[in-house]
Design a protein around this motif. Structure first.
Motif, PDB file in Angstrom:
ATOM      1  N   LEU A   1       0.833  -1.214   0.000  1.00  0.00           N
ATOM      2  CA  LEU A   1       0.000   0.000   0.000  1.00  0.00           C
ATOM      3  C   LEU A   1       0.862   1.256   0.000  1.00  0.00           C
ATOM      4  N   SER A   2       1.966   1.226   0.743  1.00  0.00           N
ATOM      5  CA  SER A   2       2.828   2.408   0.816  1.00  0.00           C
ATOM      6  C   SER A   2       3.482   2.699  -0.529  1.00  0.00           C
ATOM      7  N   ARG A   3       3.684   1.684  -1.335  1.00  0.00           N
ATOM      8  CA  ARG A   3       4.281   1.881  -2.655  1.00  0.00           C
ATOM      9  C   ARG A   3       3.245   2.384  -3.659  1.00  0.00           C
ATOM     10  N   GLU A   4       2.007   1.969  -3.474  1.00  0.00           N
ATOM     11  CA  GLU A   4       0.954   2.376  -4.401  1.00  0.00           C
ATOM     12  C   GLU A   4       0.321   3.701  -4.016  1.00  0.00           C
ATOM     13  N   TYR A   5       0.226   3.948  -2.709  1.00  0.00           N
ATOM     14  CA  TYR A   5      -0.424   5.168  -2.212  1.00  0.00           C
ATOM     15  C   TYR A   5       0.515   5.890  -1.242  1.00  0.00           C
ATOM     16  N   SER A   6       1.650   6.298  -1.736  1.00  0.00           N
ATOM     17  CA  SER A   6       2.673   6.892  -0.877  1.00  0.00           C
ATOM     18  C   SER A   6       2.224   8.211  -0.252  1.00  0.00           C
ATOM     19  N   TYR A   7       1.237   8.861  -0.839  1.00  0.00           N
ATOM     20  CA  TYR A   7       0.736  10.116  -0.276  1.00  0.00           C
ATOM     21  C   TYR A   7      -0.117   9.872   0.968  1.00  0.00           C
ATOM     22  N   ARG A   8      -0.558   8.631   1.160  1.00  0.00           N
ATOM     23  CA  ARG A   8      -1.472   8.324   2.260  1.00  0.00           C
ATOM     24  C   ARG A   8      -0.922   7.301   3.254  1.00  0.00           C
ATOM     25  N   VAL A   9       0.004   6.449   2.816  1.00  0.00           N
ATOM     26  CA  VAL A   9       0.556   5.413   3.682  1.00  0.00           C
ATOM     27  C   VAL A   9       2.075   5.550   3.721  1.00  0.00           C
ATOM     28  N   MET A  10       2.621   5.721   4.914  1.00  0.00           N
ATOM     29  CA  MET A  10       4.070   5.843   5.088  1.00  0.00           C
ATOM     30  C   MET A  10       4.583   4.614   5.824  1.00  0.00           C
ATOM     31  N   PHE A  11       5.556   3.945   5.249  1.00  0.00           N
ATOM     32  CA  PHE A  11       6.157   2.738   5.809  1.00  0.00           C
ATOM     33  C   PHE A  11       7.501   3.111   6.430  1.00  0.00           C
ATOM     34  N   VAL A  12       7.647   2.829   7.714  1.00  0.00           N
ATOM     35  CA  VAL A  12       8.852   3.210   8.457  1.00  0.00           C
ATOM     36  C   VAL A  12       9.437   1.967   9.123  1.00  0.00           C
ATOM     37  N   LYS A  13      10.754   1.855   9.113  1.00  0.00           N
ATOM     38  CA  LYS A  13      11.427   0.755   9.787  1.00  0.00           C
ATOM     39  C   LYS A  13      11.952   1.214  11.144  1.00  0.00           C
ATOM     40  N   PHE A  14      11.701   0.394  12.143  1.00  0.00           N
ATOM     41  CA  PHE A  14      12.163   0.673  13.503  1.00  0.00           C
ATOM     42  C   PHE A  14      13.679   0.903  13.529  1.00  0.00           C
ATOM     43  N   GLU A  15      14.399   0.077  12.786  1.00  0.00           N
ATOM     44  CA  GLU A  15      15.859   0.163  12.775  1.00  0.00           C
ATOM     45  C   GLU A  15      16.342   1.500  12.211  1.00  0.00           C
ATOM     46  N   GLU A  16      15.626   2.020  11.207  1.00  0.00           N
ATOM     47  CA  GLU A  16      15.979   3.324  10.646  1.00  0.00           C
ATOM     48  C   GLU A  16      15.700   4.439  11.643  1.00  0.00           C
ATOM     49  N   MET A  17      14.614   4.294  12.392  1.00  0.00           N
ATOM     50  CA  MET A  17      14.307   5.303  13.407  1.00  0.00           C
ATOM     51  C   MET A  17      15.362   5.325  14.505  1.00  0.00           C
ATOM     52  N   LYS A  18      15.869   4.157  14.861  1.00  0.00           N
ATOM     53  CA  LYS A  18      16.911   4.102  15.886  1.00  0.00           C
ATOM     54  C   LYS A  18      18.224   4.684  15.370  1.00  0.00           C
ATOM     55  N   GLU A  19      18.517   4.452  14.086  1.00  0.00           N
ATOM     56  CA  GLU A  19      19.780   4.901  13.515  1.00  0.00           C
ATOM     57  C   GLU A  19      19.783   6.386  13.218  1.00  0.00           C
ATOM     58  N   GLU A  20      18.692   6.890  12.672  1.00  0.00           N
ATOM     59  CA  GLU A  20      18.598   8.307  12.317  1.00  0.00           C
ATOM     60  C   GLU A  20      17.258   8.879  12.785  1.00  0.00           C
ATOM     61  N   PRO A  21      17.077   9.026  14.084  1.00  0.00           N
ATOM     62  CA  PRO A  21      15.782   9.469  14.615  1.00  0.00           C
ATOM     63  C   PRO A  21      15.363  10.850  14.128  1.00  0.00           C
ATOM     64  N   GLY A  22      16.314  11.766  14.022  1.00  0.00           N
ATOM     65  CA  GLY A  22      15.969  13.115  13.563  1.00  0.00           C
ATOM     66  C   GLY A  22      15.481  13.122  12.128  1.00  0.00           C
ATOM     67  N   VAL A  23      16.160  12.370  11.265  1.00  0.00           N
ATOM     68  CA  VAL A  23      15.747  12.282   9.859  1.00  0.00           C
ATOM     69  C   VAL A  23      14.352  11.691   9.756  1.00  0.00           C
ATOM     70  N   CYS A  24      14.092  10.604  10.489  1.00  0.00           N
ATOM     71  CA  CYS A  24      12.783   9.953  10.433  1.00  0.00           C
ATOM     72  C   CYS A  24      11.691  10.840  11.005  1.00  0.00           C
ATOM     73  N   LEU A  25      11.987  11.556  12.083  1.00  0.00           N
ATOM     74  CA  LEU A  25      10.992  12.446  12.670  1.00  0.00           C
ATOM     75  C   LEU A  25      10.616  13.558  11.693  1.00  0.00           C
ATOM     76  N   ARG A  26      11.583  14.110  11.012  1.00  0.00           N
ATOM     77  CA  ARG A  26      11.288  15.162  10.032  1.00  0.00           C
ATOM     78  C   ARG A  26      10.463  14.611   8.865  1.00  0.00           C
ATOM     79  N   ARG A  27      10.769  13.389   8.430  1.00  0.00           N
ATOM     80  CA  ARG A  27       9.987  12.754   7.364  1.00  0.00           C
ATOM     81  C   ARG A  27       8.549  12.531   7.812  1.00  0.00           C
TER      82      ARG A  27
END
Length: 342
Positions: free
Chosen positions: A229-255
């Protein structure tokens, strides 16, 4: 009467109660469903392709029937259990209310997160709002309305699935850490019982997890629904990985902020609002608060059960080489051709 008081004390917490609160409709439905031994409650039931404890299943059915109006401004936070749900709730809550409750490097002493568990501030649809066949009054929710759910996309209320404007944030975590955390979590709740409930053998529940028989599982089917769904409707569904949030929390929070329409201004960036939110919502800060060390949810779980380690790679301390190889192989096979790497 004293005997009545004793019986009340001996009642199990709500998350272990099953038949006591079921409607006749739910009883009829579960009688037709496949069932397996539960991780926490007695059994899990397979409904619309996924596995639920019976009390949560009734919440799913009630939610599907009664959540009939999704607002364009609604935000749904979706996870499989033990994928970083508590952290995601805290971050999105702090992000969306920062005008009313500003957060800078020095935390506001009156901020709701300092006095409430994130699960009380961002309630689960099927576990909190509609559980026990309740019909909540959603008119009291402030805008944007924040909801959480473990529901697979196939089981979301139709009004959510048909909405073209509401936002869905899906947080995914490596299945080895999901399994390890879920095993610890269910054992912790079992051990809290006055009756001294027996804990789950890791080998037994590992086999169940690999077969897809886990809370809101199969894990891979759940993840793939939202990934696609996130690939088809990227304007409405955002897919986030826990590991990415731990590695770059500021970048993920801004996204996340930009996706939800709550982007940070230059002045906020300059004054340290991003860092303030991350500090407020950090594992160390939340886990040390009085509400989270000694408080309980209305369903009976101790808040501290939701704070164990919050790290990446804890599975290495518990899983054998054979378990790792098997789970990695299943993950490769399930996600093959999807473009999702974990």
């Amino acid at each position: 009467m004293p005997s009545e008081n004793i019986s009340r004390v001996q009642l199990p917490p709500k998350y272990l109660q099953e038949e006591e609160t079921l409607t006749e409709e739910c009883k009829r439905i579960i009688a037709t469903l496949p069932k397996e031994k539960g991780w926490l409650s007695s059994h899990l039931y397979r409904f619309q392709g996924f596995w639920y404890p019976v009390r949560h299943l009734q919440g799913v059915i009630a939610c599907q029937k009664n959540f009939v109006e999704t607002l364009d401004s609604d935000i749904f936070l979706v996870t499989t259990p033990k994928s970083g749900t508590t952290w995601l709730k805290a971050i999105i809550f702090a992000l969306t209310i920062r005008t009313k409750h500003p957060v800078a490097t020095t935390t506001d002493k009156n901020h709701p997160l300092l006095h409430n568990n994130p699960h009380d501030l961002v309630p689960f649809l099927e576990i909190k709002l509609y559980v026990d066949n309740q019909i909540p009054d959603l008119s009291t929710f402030s805008t944007p309305r924040l909801f959480s759910t473990h529901l697979p996309h196939v089981s979301l209320p139709e009004s959510v699935k048909k909405s073209s404007a509401c936002k869905i944030v899906y947080l995914c975590r490596n299945p080895k850490d999901v399994f390890t955390s879920l095993w610890h979590f269910t054992n912790k709740l079992r051990s809290q019982e006055k009756s001294g409930g027996a804990t789950n053998c890791i080998d037994e529940v590992f086999d169940m997890f690999c077969r897809g028989v886990s809370l809101f599982g199969p894990f891979w089917d759940h993840v793939l629904e939202y990934w696609n769904l996130s690939r088809e409707y990227s304007y409405r569904v955002m897919f986030v990985k826990f590991e990415e949030m731990k590695e770059e929390p500021g970048v993920c929070l801004r996204r996340l902020a930009d996706f939800l329409g709550f982007g940070f201004s230059a002045a906020e960036e300059e004054s340290g609002v991003v860092e303030g939110i991350l500090k407020l919502c950090s594992f160390d800060n939340l886990s040390s608060l009085e509400i989270n060390t000694n408080g309980k949810l209305s369903s009976g779980e101790e808040n501290k059960a939701f704070f164990r380690r919050g790290v990446v790679g804890d599975w290495k301390n518990y899983m054998s080489d054979e378990m790792v190889e098997k789970l990695d192989r299943i993950t490769r096979e399930k996600f093959s051709g999807s473009g999702l790497m974990m």
